[in-house]
Design an enzyme around this catalytic site. Structure first.
Site, short mmCIF file in Angstrom:
data_model
loop_
_atom_site.label_atom_id
_atom_site.label_comp_id
_atom_site.label_asym_id
_atom_site.label_seq_id
_atom_site.Cartn_x
_atom_site.Cartn_y
_atom_site.Cartn_z
N CYS A 100 23.03 -70.53 -18.42
CA CYS A 100 21.68 -71.07 -18.48
C CYS A 100 21.35 -71.44 -19.93
CB CYS A 100 20.69 -70.02 -17.97
SG CYS A 100 18.98 -70.59 -17.96
N HIS A 142 19.51 -72.27 -8.73
CA HIS A 142 19.32 -71.79 -10.10
C HIS A 142 18.08 -72.46 -10.72
CE1 HIS A 142 20.89 -70.66 -14.24
NE2 HIS A 142 19.98 -71.58 -14.52
N GLU A 143 17.99 -73.78 -10.57
CA GLU A 143 16.85 -74.49 -11.17
C GLU A 143 15.54 -74.08 -10.53
OE1 GLU A 143 17.17 -75.84 -13.86
OE2 GLU A 143 19.35 -75.85 -13.76
N HIS A 146 13.88 -70.98 -11.74
CA HIS A 146 13.07 -71.10 -12.96
C HIS A 146 11.60 -71.33 -12.63
CE1 HIS A 146 15.98 -70.98 -16.24
NE2 HIS A 146 16.78 -71.81 -15.59
#
Ligand code: NI
Length: 186
Positions: A100, A142-143, A146
């Site tokens: 990341c 993953h994005e 966030h």
């Protein structure tokens, strides 16, 4: 073109839940998307979420071209997702490497659902609905983490598989290295 500083783990803004975008096809939204792509590319990443540049909105970008993939991971077309919603398909999971841009120098193995359906909006307000699997599904998850204030280290199960990339590289025999991080930094 504006390249922004990327917030690093420790900055409380990375742990906020991002607000949904309410107005589409605005100058501000298009500028934000452009800045996210510019910042992602300048940092050599394959994905970036708006909270990583201090903008608490539900906007993520990602994309892996053939040069970036370098034969180590699949290519993914440049994509913008706004107000995304993810639903796992089935119960299958994969464990694979992630890194990341907000956690520089480290990588770790994370278990995630290996097939998802996602629904999101494009900057022009058009609805997107797709089913994806594997690396593509991992990047999106993953994005989108966030946007919920979640960084991948909180999903690590085996702490021996989380550490400094150069330490992992130094510890593996060059002739015996079978694992390459599948996921780029994002
Ligand atoms: Ni990230």
């Amino acid at each position: 073109m504006a390249i922004h500083n990327i917030l690093r783990m420790g900055d409380p803004r990375l742990f906020q839940v991002a607000a949904p975008v309410s107005r589409f096809d605005t100058r501000e939204l298009h500028d934000l998307v452009r800045d996210l792509f510019d910042t992602m590319r300048a940092a050599g990443g394959c994905g970036l979420a708006a909270p990583q540049i201090g903008v608490s909105l539900q906007v993520v970008v990602f994309g892996v071209d053939s040069a970036r993939a370098a034969g180590q991971c699949p290519t993914i077309p440049d994509t913008v997702l706004i107000n995304p919603h993810i639903e796992p398909l089935g119960t299958g999971t994969d464990i694979d490497w992630e890194a990341c841009l907000s956690v520089p120098g480290l990588r770790g193995r994370v278990r995630r659902p290996n097939r998802i359906r996602y629904r999101a909006w494009r900057p022009d307000g058009q609805l997107l609905e797709h089913e994806v699997a594997g690396f593509h599904a991992r990047v999106i998850q993953h994005e989108c983490d966030h946007l919920q204030g979640v960084l991948y280290p909180s999903r690590i199960e085996d702490w021996q598989s989380f550490g400094f990339s150069d330490a992992f590289d130094a510890a593996s025999e060059p002739d015996n290295r079978t694992e390459v991080p599948a996921s780029g930094r994002s």
